[in-house]
Scaffold this active site. Structure first.
Site, PDB file in Angstrom:
ATOM      1  N   ASN A 469      30.307  33.552  33.360  1.00  4.89           N
ATOM      2  CA  ASN A 469      31.660  33.339  33.868  1.00  4.89           C
ATOM      3  C   ASN A 469      32.086  34.236  35.020  1.00  4.89           C
ATOM      4  O   ASN A 469      33.249  34.580  35.129  1.00  4.89           O
ATOM      5  CB  ASN A 469      32.658  33.484  32.718  1.00  4.89           C
ATOM      6  CG  ASN A 469      32.771  32.208  31.914  1.00  4.89           C
ATOM      7  OD1 ASN A 469      32.994  31.139  32.463  1.00  4.89           O
ATOM      8  ND2 ASN A 469      32.602  32.317  30.608  1.00  4.89           N
ATOM      9  N   GLY A 518      31.877  26.176  33.669  1.00  6.08           N
ATOM     10  CA  GLY A 518      31.668  24.758  33.952  1.00  6.08           C
ATOM     11  C   GLY A 518      30.450  24.590  34.830  1.00  6.08           C
ATOM     12  O   GLY A 518      29.343  24.972  34.475  1.00  6.08           O
ATOM     13  N   ASP A 523      22.089  23.035  38.468  1.00  7.93           N
ATOM     14  CA  ASP A 523      20.981  22.869  39.399  1.00  7.93           C
ATOM     15  C   ASP A 523      19.714  22.573  38.623  1.00  7.93           C
ATOM     16  O   ASP A 523      19.645  22.721  37.392  1.00  7.93           O
ATOM     17  CB  ASP A 523      20.821  24.123  40.261  1.00  7.93           C
ATOM     18  CG  ASP A 523      20.649  25.387  39.441  1.00  7.93           C
ATOM     19  OD1 ASP A 523      19.603  25.537  38.784  1.00  7.93           O
ATOM     20  OD2 ASP A 523      21.573  26.240  39.439  1.00  7.93           O
ATOM     21  N   GLU A 603      45.085   7.433  16.375  1.00  2.64           N
ATOM     22  CA  GLU A 603      44.177   8.048  17.346  1.00  2.64           C
ATOM     23  C   GLU A 603      42.837   8.398  16.705  1.00  2.64           C
ATOM     24  O   GLU A 603      41.776   8.227  17.321  1.00  2.64           O
ATOM     25  CB  GLU A 603      44.825   9.298  17.942  1.00  2.64           C
ATOM     26  CG  GLU A 603      45.977   9.016  18.886  1.00  2.64           C
ATOM     27  CD  GLU A 603      46.692  10.272  19.321  1.00  2.64           C
ATOM     28  OE1 GLU A 603      47.031  10.378  20.514  1.00  2.64           O
ATOM     29  OE2 GLU A 603      46.914  11.162  18.464  1.00  2.64           O
TER      30      GLU A 603
END
Length: 716
Positions: A469, A518, A523, A603
C-alpha cells in the site's frame, strides 16, 4: 520456427514473421516484423544520404549508410545513433556491439530470479560483443508460434577484469520502418482510476512513460500497443509490448527524422544503474511482443491465451468470496465477524476473507504492520478456532496480509529499525503510516518466509490477499554498500519475487491474490506468482467498466479481481442496482465487498440468484475468448465471452445513460460461425449472420449504468 541462412535470421509464428541480418560490418540490423512473407525484406531498407548523419570508419565512403538511420536490432550509445538507445555504459566512449555468433536451442528457459514465460519453446540467442570493452550482450528470442508472440530479453556479460556501470540496460528494442501514421495506445491512470485506455498519434518526437515508484504503479502500466489510425478492434496491424516485470520500468518511443519509429522496453534507467562486476552477468526482464493483422481484439485474445497458458500459475480454485473490509474495516471482534459469516453463509458464497486488522496492535493503519501474530483478544481466541467456525458454516477461509510493509509503531521495527529502506541521516518518508521493509536484504526475506510459513500453516487457509500500500520513497538499503545503492529498486523487486516464489511454492493449495492499493502492481510479473490481482480499489460500477475495459487489452478476465460493493459506493458516492454491479463484477473473478447483515431478504435472494447465474457462466470467464463490443466513448462497455467451440456465449456490461426519445440500442456480436444459429436464455432464436451484421437489440434501459447480461447457446 527459427531459421538462419547467410547471416539472415528468420523467426516465424503462425501468422507473423521477424527478420534480422548481420551486415558486412557485423552490425545486427532489423529488417521486418509483421505478417508472414516469403522473401528477405532487406529490399525495403534503402537509405539516402542525410546530412549530419555520420558513418562508421569502415564505411565513410558510403554516406547512405549511417548508424543514425539504420534499423538496428539493439541500438547503443556513442556509435553515431542519435536516437533513443537501449544500452549505455557509464564513462565508456560508446558501446559498439558487433556480431559474435548465435545459438538455437529448445527447452524451458528460467531467468535468474525473474518471472518468465513458462513451457518448452524454441530459443535463438544472438551474441553481440564490444571488443574494446570486452563486454558481451546476448539477445534472446523465444518463439511462441501458437500465440503469435516473440519473447525477448537481454543478458549483459562482463568478460573484462574490471567492473562497468550500466546506465541503460533495456531488455529489448524494436525499429519500425517509415510510416507517417503511427499511433500509440497506452494505459495511464492513478489510484482508483487505473489503466484507462489512451490513444494518441505519434509525431517526430520522443514519448516516454514508466514508473519511478518501485512498483509498476497505478500511474502507468508496463505495456504498449503500436498501430496506425485505421486499426480497429477487428481490422489492421497491431503490435503489442507487455513487460514481465513489476518494478520501476520505462517505455520509450521515438519517431525520428526519417519517419522510422523505435520502441524500447526495460528497467527504468532513472531508478536502476547496475554495477556489472568483472566476469559477472546481468539479465533483464522479458518483454512479450504480439503481432496481429486482425486488429486489437485478436492481439488481446493472443495475450490472454498466452498469459493463461504460460504466465499464470496453475489454479483450479475460483471461489465466489466475500471480503470484510468495506463492511467493518478495522472495527470488529469475534462476535461481529461471526455474525457477518452467518449472513454470508446464507448467500451461497464459497470463501470468507478477513481483511486488515486481525494481528498485532492493529486498530488503524498507524500501528502493527510487521507484527504478524493474531490478536487473540480481538479475535476472541486463536486464529485456527475462528477458521474452524467459518468452515463449520460451509465456507473456506481467507486472510489479508501486507508482508512488504512495517509501521514505526510495531514490535518488529523496535527490534530491527535497520530492516527498513531509509536514507541515512534523514527522517523517513511515511506513506499511510508505513515504511518499506528492505527486501534487498536476504535476512529480511528469510525472516518473512519463516513468519508467514508459520502463519499459513496454522489453519485451513485457502486464500491470501497479498497487499502493498505505498510507493518506495527512501530508496536506500542499509544492507548494501554505497556503490550498490542505485540497484535498490531492482534488488527490491527481486526480493519480492523471491519471497513470493518461496511461499507460493510451499502453499500450492492456497490461492494468492495480488494487490497494491488495488491495481498499483497489475502486471505480468506479479501474475507469474498470483493468478489474480485486485483490479482496483474503486468498485464503483461506472468507473470499474473503464478500468476493466483498459485492463482487458492485455490481461485475461480470470486475472481481474472484481467484486460487488455497497451503495452508495465508498469511492464515488454513486448508486447502481445490484444487477448492474454484478454484471461488471462477473466480467472478472466475482465476489462481494459489503455487509450482508445490512441487506434485505429480497436483496439476499437476488444475490443467491446472481451467484447461481455466475456459476453457470464461470467457465466462459475463466477459459473463454473475450471480445470488446463497445467502449466507454460509446457510453457503454459490453464484453462478449465465448467458449473456444463457439457454442456458448454471454454478453456482460453496462449502458451509461438512458436518453429520452431514443430507439433501443443494438450491439453487433463478433466471430460467430457464419452458418450457426443461436438461442437466448429467453428462447429467442437468431442466425449468427444476423447477430454479427444486424446486431442484437438491448432491453430498454432505465436510469444510469443499466446492466447488460444476455446468454446465448448454439442450437445448430
Amino acid at each position: 520456427m527459427i531459421q538462419v541462412s547467410d547471416n539472415l535470421f528468420l523467426l516465424e509464428t503462425e501468422h507473423s514473421a521477424y527478420q534480422m541480418k548481420v551486415n558486412e560490418r557485423g552490425m545486427l540490423e532489423h529488417l521486418w516484423y509483421g505478417a508472414r512473407v516469403d522473401q528477405n525484406m532487406d529490399y525495403l531498407n534503402l537509405h539516402n544520404d542525410l546530412g549530419f548523419s555520420g558513418q562508421i570508419y569502415e564505411d565513410q565512403a558510403d554516406r547512405t549508410l549511417s548508424p543514425d538511420t539504420l534499423m538496428l536490432e539493439y541500438p547503443t550509445e556513442g556509435i553515431g545513433d542519435y536516437r533513443i538507445t537501449a544500452a549505455k555504459v557509464e564513462g565508456a566512449l560508446g558501446l559498439d556491439l558487433r556480431y559474435a555468433g548465435y545459438e538455437i536451442s529448445t527447452g524451458e528457459f528460467n531467468l535468474d530470479g525473474l518471472p518468465h514465460v513458462r513451457g518448452e519453446l524454441e530459443q535463438l540467442t544472438i551474441h553481440l560483443k564490444d571488443e574494446v570493452l570486452n563486454l558481451q550482450v546476448d539477445l534472446h528470442y523465444l518463439v511462441d508460434e501458437k500465440h503469435d508472440a516473440i519473447i525477448r530479453w537481454a543478458t549483459f556479460r562482463n568478460k573484462a577484469n574490471r567492473s562497468y556501470r550500466l546506465d541503460r540496460s533495456f531488455g529489448m528494442a524494436l525499429d519500425f520502418p517509415v510510416s507517417e501514421d503511427v499511433e500509440l495506445i497506452s494505459f495511464p491512470g492513478r489510484h482508483n482510476k487505473e489503466r484507462i485506455m489512451t490513444r494518441q498519434p505519434l509525431a517526430q518526437n520522443v514519448v516516454c512513460f514508466g514508473s519511478k515508484r518501485g512498483t509498476s504503479s497505478h500511474q502507468h502500466n508496463p505495456s504498449l500497443i503500436v498501430c496506425d489510425s485505421l486499426t480497429t478492434e477487428n481490422y489492421g496491424d497491431a503490435y503489442g509490448f507487455l513487460m514481465v516485470y513489476s518494478g520501476s520500468f520505462k517505455i520509450e518511443v521515438e519517431k525520428d527524422q526519417t519517419g522510422q519509429t523505435r520502441v524500447l522496453c526495460g528497467i527504468s534507467p532513472d531508478m536502476t544503474r547496475w554495477t556489472l562486476d568483472a566476469h559477472a552477468s546481468f539479465e533483464t526482464p522479458q518483454t512479450i511482443l504480439f503481432y496481429s493483422s486482425q486488429g486489437l481484439g485478436k492481439l488481446s485474445r493472443n495475450s490472454h491465451d498466452l498469459l493463461r497458458e504460460r504466465i499464470l500459475p496453475k489454479n483450479d480454485y475460483h471461489p465466489i468470496l466475500i471480503n470484510t473490509w468495506e463492511a467493518v474495516m478495522f472495527d470488529f471482534n469475534r462476535e461481529k465477524l461471526l455474525e457477518m459469516a452467518d449472513h454470508a453463509a446464507k448467500l451461497d458464497v464459497d470463501l470468507y476473507v478477513m481483511d486488515d486488522g486481525w494481528f498485532g496492535d492493529r486498530n488503524s493503519d498507524l500501528a502493527g504492520l510487521g507484527d504478524w501474530i493474531p490478536n487473540k483478544t480481538k479475535l476472541g481466541g486463536s486464529l485456527n478456532s475462528l477458521i474452524e467456525e467459518i468452515n463449520a458454516r460451509g465456507m473456506d477461509f481467507g486472510l489479508w496480509i501486507e508482508p512488504e510493509m512495517i509501521n514505526e509503531n510495531s514490535d518488529l521495527y523496535r527490534a530491527h529499525p535497520e530492516w527498513v529502506l531509509q536514507a541515512p541521516n534523514r527522517k523517513p518518508l511515511i506513506s499511510r503510516g508505513q515504511m518499506v521493509l528492505d527486501l534487498c536484504n536476504p535476512e529480511v526475506v528469510d525472516y518473512l518466509e519463516d513468519v508467514f510459513t508459520h502463519l499459513l500453516s496454522s489453519g485451513n487457509i485457502r486464500y491470501v490477499k497479498w497487499d502493498m500500500n505505498r510507493s518506495l520513497g527512501d530508496v536506500y538499503s542499509p544492507s548494501l554498500p554505497v556503490e550498490k545503492q542505485e540497484e535498490v529498486c531492482h534488488r527490491y523487486i527481486l526480493g519480492v519475487y523471491d519471497l513470493l516464489g518461496r511461499l507460493t511454492g510451499k502453499f500450492s493449495n492456497i490461492l494468492f491474490e495480488g494487490c497494491s492499493g488495488g491495481g498499483g502492481r497489475f502486471d505480468a510479473g506479479m501474475l507469474f506468482y498470483t493468478p489474480q490481482i485486485w483490479c482496483s480499489d474503486d468498485t464503483d460500477v461506472h468507473e470499474r467498466s473503464k478500468i476493466q475495459y483498459g485492463t482487458s487489452f492485455f490481461y485475461p478476465a480470470v486475472s481481474m479481481g472484481a467484486h460487488v460493493s455497497e451503495v452508495p459506493n465508498q469511492q464515488t458516492g454513486r448508486w447502481a442496482s445490484l444487477e448492474a454491479r454484478a454484471a461488471m463484477a462477473m466480467a472478472g473473478t466475482y465476489g462481494y465487498e459489503l455487509d450482508p447483515g445490512e441487506m434485505s431478504e429480497e436483496e439476499k435472494a437476488e444475490i443467491r440468484a446472481l451467484n447461481k447465474q455466475f456459476r453457470s457462466i464461470q467457465d466462459l470467464i475463466v477459459e473463454g475468448d473475450v471480445y470488446r463490443l463497445s467502449s466507454p466513448k460509446n457510453e457503454q462497455v459490453i464484453f462478449q465471452f465465448m467458449d473456444k467451440a463457439k457454442d456458448r456465449l454471454v454478453l456482460l456490461g453496462i449502458v451509461y445513460e438512458t436518453r429520452p426519445s431514443t430507439m433501443r440500442r443494438k450491439i453487433r456480436l463478433q466471430s460467430l460461425p457464419e452458418q450457426a444459429v443461436y438461442e437466448t436464455q429467453d428462447g429467442v432464436i437468431y442466425s449468427a449472420r444476423a447477430l454479427m451484421h444486424g446486431g442484437l437489440l438491448l432491453s430498454q434501459t432505465c436510469g444510469t449504468d443499466a446492466p447488460v447480461h444476455i446468454e446465448l447457446k448454439r442450437i445448430r
